[in-house]
Design a protein around this motif. Sequence first.
Motif, short mmCIF file in Angstrom:
data_model
loop_
_atom_site.label_atom_id
_atom_site.label_comp_id
_atom_site.label_asym_id
_atom_site.label_seq_id
_atom_site.Cartn_x
_atom_site.Cartn_y
_atom_site.Cartn_z
N ILE A 8 41.36 -46.40 16.83
CA ILE A 8 40.53 -45.46 16.07
C ILE A 8 39.20 -45.37 16.80
O ILE A 8 38.54 -46.40 17.03
CB ILE A 8 40.32 -45.92 14.62
N ASP A 11 36.85 -39.78 18.39
CA ASP A 11 37.63 -38.55 18.37
C ASP A 11 38.81 -38.59 17.41
O ASP A 11 39.56 -37.62 17.30
CB ASP A 11 38.16 -38.25 19.79
N THR A 12 38.96 -39.72 16.72
CA THR A 12 40.07 -39.85 15.76
C THR A 12 39.69 -39.16 14.44
O THR A 12 38.63 -39.41 13.89
CB THR A 12 40.37 -41.33 15.49
N ARG A 13 40.59 -38.34 13.96
CA ARG A 13 40.37 -37.68 12.67
C ARG A 13 41.03 -38.53 11.59
O ARG A 13 42.24 -38.73 11.61
CB ARG A 13 40.95 -36.27 12.68
N ASP A 134 44.73 -37.74 12.06
CA ASP A 134 45.43 -38.62 13.01
C ASP A 134 45.80 -39.93 12.33
O ASP A 134 46.83 -40.53 12.63
CB ASP A 134 44.52 -38.92 14.21
N VAL A 135 44.91 -40.40 11.44
CA VAL A 135 45.12 -41.65 10.71
C VAL A 135 44.83 -41.42 9.24
O VAL A 135 43.83 -40.80 8.88
CB VAL A 135 44.22 -42.78 11.26
N ARG A 193 54.61 -37.09 7.17
CA ARG A 193 55.07 -36.97 8.55
C ARG A 193 55.88 -35.70 8.78
O ARG A 193 55.94 -35.19 9.90
CB ARG A 193 55.89 -38.20 8.93
N ASN A 196 52.97 -33.53 9.35
CA ASN A 196 52.09 -34.00 10.41
C ASN A 196 52.77 -35.18 11.10
O ASN A 196 52.49 -36.34 10.80
CB ASN A 196 50.74 -34.41 9.81
N ALA A 198 52.51 -36.76 13.78
CA ALA A 198 51.73 -37.74 14.54
C ALA A 198 50.91 -38.67 13.65
O ALA A 198 50.24 -39.58 14.15
CB ALA A 198 50.80 -37.02 15.52
N MET A 199 50.94 -38.48 12.35
CA MET A 199 50.09 -39.28 11.47
C MET A 199 50.45 -40.75 11.52
O MET A 199 51.62 -41.13 11.49
CB MET A 199 50.20 -38.78 10.02
N ARG A 200 49.42 -41.60 11.61
CA ARG A 200 49.57 -43.04 11.49
C ARG A 200 48.85 -43.51 10.22
O ARG A 200 48.07 -42.78 9.65
CB ARG A 200 49.02 -43.74 12.73
#
Length: 332
Positions: A8, A11-13, A134-135, A193, A196, A198-200
């Motif tokens: 994280i 640039d992590t959203r 992203d997370v 998912r 999205n 790519a979501m973690r």
Amino acid sequence: MFRPSFAIGPDTRVATAGSCFAQHVGRALRAAGVEVIDSEPAPAFVSDRVARDHGYRLFSARHGNIYTAAHLAQLAREAWKGFRPAEPVWTLGERFVDSQRPSVEPAGLASAEEVALHRARHLAQLRAAWGAADVFVFTFGLTEAFCHRDSGTVFPMAPGVIGGSYDPAVHGFVNFTVAETVAAFRAFMALARAANPAMRFLITVSPVPLAATASGDHVEVATVRSKSILRAACDEILRAEEGVDYFPSYEIITSPSSGGRFFAPNLRDVTEEGVATVMATLRASYGLGGQGVEASGAEERQVPGAGGADAAAEDLRCEEVLLGRFAGTATA
């Protein structure tokens, strides 16, 4: 204590949701320069206190506190699958509130139609927030909830506390198990998912004991049950799913090595030192900077107008303590 499996950075959203303690996480990451999504911002001229009283600037969308995984999964089904909750609008005197987030309009709205319009806009912004993240950070807070018996609709607060009225023939109390909690969160993950890929996920457990319980047990017994279930559920999710990290907020605060120093004299509220320690550990684990400006002395007990912990400018918005009104009156 924590070795993240994914990064994280600035640039992590990040999207945040969960119990009151998740509000601290969002503040800590924002203070460290991370892009914490805010898809429903309050107007710039509105003071921070007024904005927070109306559900703004708490999470990445204006959904208020989400205490259970079941409520989170239900919200995802509503946003992406067209699920319609029972009793979508509650009366509040002569005004109306959204039953799925009754605290975000403390004075209510003028009509049920206005509530429905606000709800539709909120769901659109929620999809935007979760779709861009992203997370996704989620703090598990409770296992106890109130539901609509026939439909299974989960409410964030018992009917009759902030709008609506409680009818034991229509509404019921539920205390989720480990299996139910795991299934609900994994159902949320699958929907998230799908929208999205790519979501973690960064999950944690609120370290704050329950303020009240409708289980019939002593609140300390209910607290151990709830936190044990949530911690076990997180472990099962972590082992079953890729792209998931567990951050030990609960362990940092409650570990015997802390000597109880992270709890206020009432033995419930987490102190500023405790919050700062958790958030400093979080930032250090990701190599982030920032100061502990997110700290405040309260968690689920802090309710506007309810007394308790000091009302600081950075206080949290929590309504879990109001469940005490229903302790001993709700039936399973």
